[in-house]
Design a protein around this motif. Structure first.
Motif, PDB file in Angstrom:
ATOM      1  N   LEU A 256       0.820  -1.209   0.000  1.00 16.36           N
ATOM      2  CA  LEU A 256       0.000   0.000   0.000  1.00 16.36           C
ATOM      3  C   LEU A 256       0.855   1.261   0.000  1.00 16.36           C
ATOM      4  O   LEU A 256       0.537   2.248  -0.656  1.00 16.36           O
ATOM      5  N   LYS A 257       1.977   1.215   0.725  1.00 16.63           N
ATOM      6  CA  LYS A 257       2.757   2.433   0.961  1.00 16.63           C
ATOM      7  C   LYS A 257       3.754   2.750  -0.145  1.00 16.63           C
ATOM      8  O   LYS A 257       4.250   3.873  -0.216  1.00 16.63           O
ATOM      9  N   GLY A 258       4.085   1.807  -0.985  1.00 15.26           N
ATOM     10  CA  GLY A 258       5.120   2.026  -1.990  1.00 15.26           C
ATOM     11  C   GLY A 258       4.683   2.974  -3.095  1.00 15.26           C
ATOM     12  O   GLY A 258       3.496   3.288  -3.250  1.00 15.26           O
ATOM     13  N   PRO A 259       5.637   3.427  -3.926  1.00 11.47           N
ATOM     14  CA  PRO A 259       5.338   4.408  -4.974  1.00 11.47           C
ATOM     15  C   PRO A 259       4.788   3.815  -6.259  1.00 11.47           C
ATOM     16  O   PRO A 259       4.422   4.554  -7.176  1.00 11.47           O
ATOM     17  N   HIS A 260       4.736   2.485  -6.380  1.00  6.19           N
ATOM     18  CA  HIS A 260       4.313   1.867  -7.636  1.00  6.19           C
ATOM     19  C   HIS A 260       2.842   2.171  -7.922  1.00  6.19           C
ATOM     20  O   HIS A 260       2.006   2.241  -7.012  1.00  6.19           O
ATOM     21  N   PRO A 261       2.491   2.343  -9.213  1.00  9.41           N
ATOM     22  CA  PRO A 261       1.109   2.706  -9.564  1.00  9.41           C
ATOM     23  C   PRO A 261       0.116   1.635  -9.137  1.00  9.41           C
ATOM     24  O   PRO A 261       0.315   0.443  -9.346  1.00  9.41           O
ATOM     25  N   LYS A 262      -0.965   2.087  -8.525  1.00  4.87           N
ATOM     26  CA  LYS A 262      -1.998   1.201  -8.013  1.00  4.87           C
ATOM     27  C   LYS A 262      -3.318   1.956  -7.946  1.00  4.87           C
ATOM     28  O   LYS A 262      -3.329   3.195  -7.992  1.00  4.87           O
ATOM     29  N   LYS A 263      -4.413   1.252  -7.840  1.00 10.65           N
ATOM     30  CA  LYS A 263      -5.734   1.870  -7.736  1.00 10.65           C
ATOM     31  C   LYS A 263      -6.349   1.460  -6.401  1.00 10.65           C
ATOM     32  O   LYS A 263      -6.390   0.268  -6.070  1.00 10.65           O
ATOM     33  N   LEU A 264      -6.809   2.432  -5.612  1.00 16.37           N
ATOM     34  CA  LEU A 264      -7.459   2.150  -4.335  1.00 16.37           C
ATOM     35  C   LEU A 264      -8.970   2.178  -4.545  1.00 16.37           C
ATOM     36  O   LEU A 264      -9.537   3.205  -4.925  1.00 16.37           O
ATOM     37  N   ILE A 265      -9.596   1.042  -4.289  1.00 16.69           N
ATOM     38  CA  ILE A 265     -11.031   0.894  -4.539  1.00 16.69           C
ATOM     39  C   ILE A 265     -11.778   0.880  -3.200  1.00 16.69           C
ATOM     40  O   ILE A 265     -11.483   0.073  -2.324  1.00 16.69           O
ATOM     41  N   HIS A 266     -12.766   1.766  -3.077  1.00 21.32           N
ATOM     42  CA  HIS A 266     -13.510   1.897  -1.826  1.00 21.32           C
ATOM     43  C   HIS A 266     -14.953   1.424  -1.935  1.00 21.32           C
ATOM     44  O   HIS A 266     -15.712   1.556  -0.965  1.00 21.32           O
TER      45      HIS A 266
ATOM     46  N   ASP B  56     -19.755  -0.236   0.577  1.00 20.10           N
ATOM     47  CA  ASP B  56     -18.744   0.787   0.819  1.00 20.10           C
ATOM     48  C   ASP B  56     -17.726   0.242   1.813  1.00 20.10           C
ATOM     49  O   ASP B  56     -18.098  -0.257   2.888  1.00 20.10           O
ATOM     50  N   LEU B  57     -16.454   0.352   1.474  1.00 21.63           N
ATOM     51  CA  LEU B  57     -15.383  -0.263   2.248  1.00 21.63           C
ATOM     52  C   LEU B  57     -14.621   0.805   3.023  1.00 21.63           C
ATOM     53  O   LEU B  57     -14.177   1.794   2.432  1.00 21.63           O
ATOM     54  N   ASP B  58     -14.446   0.596   4.343  1.00 16.78           N
ATOM     55  CA  ASP B  58     -13.667   1.572   5.107  1.00 16.78           C
ATOM     56  C   ASP B  58     -12.172   1.343   4.946  1.00 16.78           C
ATOM     57  O   ASP B  58     -11.368   2.207   5.276  1.00 16.78           O
ATOM     58  N   GLN B  59     -11.770   0.164   4.447  1.00 13.81           N
ATOM     59  CA  GLN B  59     -10.382  -0.108   4.074  1.00 13.81           C
ATOM     60  C   GLN B  59     -10.389  -0.526   2.604  1.00 13.81           C
ATOM     61  O   GLN B  59     -11.162  -1.397   2.221  1.00 13.81           O
ATOM     62  N   PRO B  60      -9.543   0.061   1.771  1.00 11.28           N
ATOM     63  CA  PRO B  60      -9.655  -0.174   0.328  1.00 11.28           C
ATOM     64  C   PRO B  60      -9.143  -1.540  -0.101  1.00 11.28           C
ATOM     65  O   PRO B  60      -8.313  -2.160   0.572  1.00 11.28           O
ATOM     66  N   ILE B  61      -9.658  -2.007  -1.221  1.00 14.84           N
ATOM     67  CA  ILE B  61      -9.015  -3.077  -1.978  1.00 14.84           C
ATOM     68  C   ILE B  61      -7.995  -2.403  -2.895  1.00 14.84           C
ATOM     69  O   ILE B  61      -8.317  -1.441  -3.597  1.00 14.84           O
ATOM     70  N   VAL B  62      -6.753  -2.866  -2.868  1.00 19.57           N
ATOM     71  CA  VAL B  62      -5.680  -2.257  -3.647  1.00 19.57           C
ATOM     72  C   VAL B  62      -5.504  -3.067  -4.929  1.00 19.57           C
ATOM     73  O   VAL B  62      -5.238  -4.272  -4.869  1.00 19.57           O
ATOM     74  N   VAL B  63      -5.664  -2.427  -6.069  1.00 22.73           N
ATOM     75  CA  VAL B  63      -5.628  -3.124  -7.350  1.00 22.73           C
ATOM     76  C   VAL B  63      -4.378  -2.724  -8.127  1.00 22.73           C
ATOM     77  O   VAL B  63      -4.133  -1.541  -8.380  1.00 22.73           O
TER      78      VAL B  63
ATOM     79  N   LEU C 156       2.874  -5.435 -10.269  1.00 25.15           N
ATOM     80  CA  LEU C 156       3.019  -6.167  -9.010  1.00 25.15           C
ATOM     81  C   LEU C 156       4.144  -7.194  -9.100  1.00 25.15           C
ATOM     82  O   LEU C 156       4.985  -7.295  -8.196  1.00 25.15           O
ATOM     83  N   ASN C 157       4.162  -7.973 -10.177  1.00 22.21           N
ATOM     84  CA  ASN C 157       5.220  -8.974 -10.325  1.00 22.21           C
ATOM     85  C   ASN C 157       6.594  -8.321 -10.392  1.00 22.21           C
ATOM     86  O   ASN C 157       7.568  -8.819  -9.813  1.00 22.21           O
ATOM     87  N   GLY C 158       6.687  -7.186 -11.098  1.00 20.30           N
ATOM     88  CA  GLY C 158       7.960  -6.483 -11.175  1.00 20.30           C
ATOM     89  C   GLY C 158       8.412  -5.970  -9.822  1.00 20.30           C
ATOM     90  O   GLY C 158       9.606  -6.066  -9.469  1.00 20.30           O
TER      91      GLY C 158
ATOM     92  N   PRO D 147     -11.254  -2.025 -11.878  1.00 30.11           N
ATOM     93  CA  PRO D 147     -10.528  -0.852 -12.381  1.00 30.11           C
ATOM     94  C   PRO D 147      -9.061  -0.912 -11.977  1.00 30.11           C
ATOM     95  O   PRO D 147      -8.729  -1.211 -10.829  1.00 30.11           O
ATOM     96  N   ARG D 148      -8.186  -0.652 -12.929  1.00 27.53           N
ATOM     97  CA  ARG D 148      -6.763  -0.474 -12.655  1.00 27.53           C
ATOM     98  C   ARG D 148      -6.388   0.966 -12.970  1.00 27.53           C
ATOM     99  O   ARG D 148      -7.255   1.782 -13.307  1.00 27.53           O
ATOM    100  N   CYS D 149      -5.109   1.298 -12.837  1.00 29.21           N
ATOM    101  CA  CYS D 149      -4.703   2.701 -13.007  1.00 29.21           C
ATOM    102  C   CYS D 149      -5.052   3.258 -14.381  1.00 29.21           C
ATOM    103  O   CYS D 149      -5.527   4.383 -14.500  1.00 29.21           O
TER     104      CYS D 149
END
Length: 398
Positions: A56-66, A81-88, A94-96, A191-193
């Motif tokens: 979650l904290k890294g700089p790599h591109p990701k989409k936060l879904i709520h 509605d999610l109080d903690q996101p699913i990170v996509v 991700l593999n890289g 949805p992705r970035c």
């Protein structure tokens, strides 16, 4: 045991390689693709983020879904509605990311295809094209359909599901999941970035690719998802039966299976990334402790007992009936009209609710849920999604 070879550079192999390299092992990871765009949603739930916060904290591109929209076969819709996101993540990203972490820890990464594994000798032998390699221990992280498995059988069609779909150049902010009548699987839009991953998964033993593709095209047309510039994909993933999870041999004298190769995927939600990461991590811990034989017990204590229960529930979830209708339809209708039930479903989808305590929580909340459903019906309108409080259902409590 000092030299370890890993076959497969996905999340399970990379996580295992990183852990072993940090512990001082000489690790070589073989993968013919390295970072590639695997066809899946790419969602990481709360339990994955809590275990591995760098995702979650890294700089790599990701989409936060709520939010997640559930759609029944009859068109009923409910928003969670999610109080903690699913990170996509895009799987290539991700593999890289995970391969880079393994390499930074000291793991040697080799782009090469392993064609044969022999674990009959004192040291395991690997063939990569014309070259031969020997190692003290080999970790197989090469997916559900690899044919390199020693002393255990490949997964059969009733333990596999086919996924196919499109990478669509479009944007969205909510995950969509649709269920079909009597269908063992579901459709999705993640949805992705910079694009959507829209697809379908279904049992290989029950459905043909033509049937799946027709369902997918119908879904995309209904949701107005264009296929004009979309890129098609297909893949095979585990969807294990209870007996497979209980009886599958995942470790031997000088080998072990992790991730999809071990069939560790949620048979209901299809979530596999957390179990790939976690199994690779747990195997690294077992090998570091000098006790590879403890690996199955570590996995069972962590997650495989819950997956066995999910495998028992899955047929009733997808094909069962409740109050005269399909279970999935009633589930969405309840979520549409009950704040309490909607919070439970939100916890389940974001990974905060396990299956072992799910029944207890359902029964404990049944009276409140039914009261809210009846009240909503009498008012002739569903409970407002905006009234949903923060979903805080405990993971291990009812």
């Amino acid at each position: 045991m000092r030299e370890i070879a890993i076959v497969g550079g996905g999340p399970s192999g990379s996580m295992c390689g990183e852990g072993l390299a940090r512990a001082g092992f000489e690790v070589t990871l073989f993968d013919e693709h390295l970072a590639w765009e695997k066809p899946c949603g790419g969602g990481l739930t709360q339990k994955a983020i809590e275990a591995y916060p760098f995702l979650l904290k890294g700089p790599h591109p990701k989409k936060l879904i709520h939010s997640v929209e559930l759609i029944s076969s009859r068109g009923h819709r409910a928003r969670l509605d999610l109080d903690q996101p699913i990170v996509v993540y895009s799987r290539a990203v991700l593999n890289g990311l995970l391969l880079d972490r393994a390499a930074a820890a000291g793991c040697r990464v080799v782009r090469s295809r392993v064609t044969q594994v022999d674990t009959s000798g004192k040291r395991a032998r690997l063939s990569t094209g014309g070259a031969e390699h020997t190692t003290d221990f080999v970790v197989l992280a090469a997916g559900a359909r690899n044919t390199l498995l020693p002393d255990t059988r490949p997964l059969r069609p009733n333990d596999l599901e086919m996924t196919l779909g499109y990478f669509v150049p479009a944007q969205a902010d909510s995950i969509q999941v649709k269920f079909l009548r009597g269908f063992e699987g579901y459709l999705w839009s993640f949805p992705r970035c910079d694009h959507l991953s829209a697809g379908i998964c279904g049992s290989m033993a029950r459905y043909t690719s033509q049937e799946l593709r027709q369902h997918l095209h119908d879904f995309m047309r209904e949701e107005q998802i264009e296929t004009t510039r979309a890129r098609f994909y297909s893949h095979v993933l585990p969807s294990p039966q209870t007996q497979t999870l209980r009886a599958r041999r995942v470790v031997g004298r000088n080998w072990a299976l992790v991730g999809d190769a071990a069939a560790w995927v949620d048979p209901i939600t299809g979530e596999g990334l957390y179990y790939a990461l976690r199994s690779g991590d747990l195997l690294a811990q077992s090998l570091t402790a000098g006790a590879p034989q403890d690996y199955p017990a570590r996995v069972r204590a962590d997650f495989s007992a819950d997956l066995e229960l999910a495998a028992c529930i899955a047929p009733r979830f997808y094909r069962g009936r409740f109050l005269g209708g399909a279970v999935t339809t009633r589930m969405i209708q309840f979520a549409e009209r009950s704040i309490t039930f909607r919070a439970l479903m939100a916890d389940l989808f974001r990974g905060a609710q396990d299956y072992r305590s799910l029944r207890r929580r359902l029964w404990a909340q049944l009276g409140v849920t039914l009261t809210e459903v009846v009240s909503s019906l009498l008012n002739l309108r569903p409970a407002s999604p905006e009234a949903l409080p923060a979903a805080r259902g405990p993971r291990a409590e009812g």
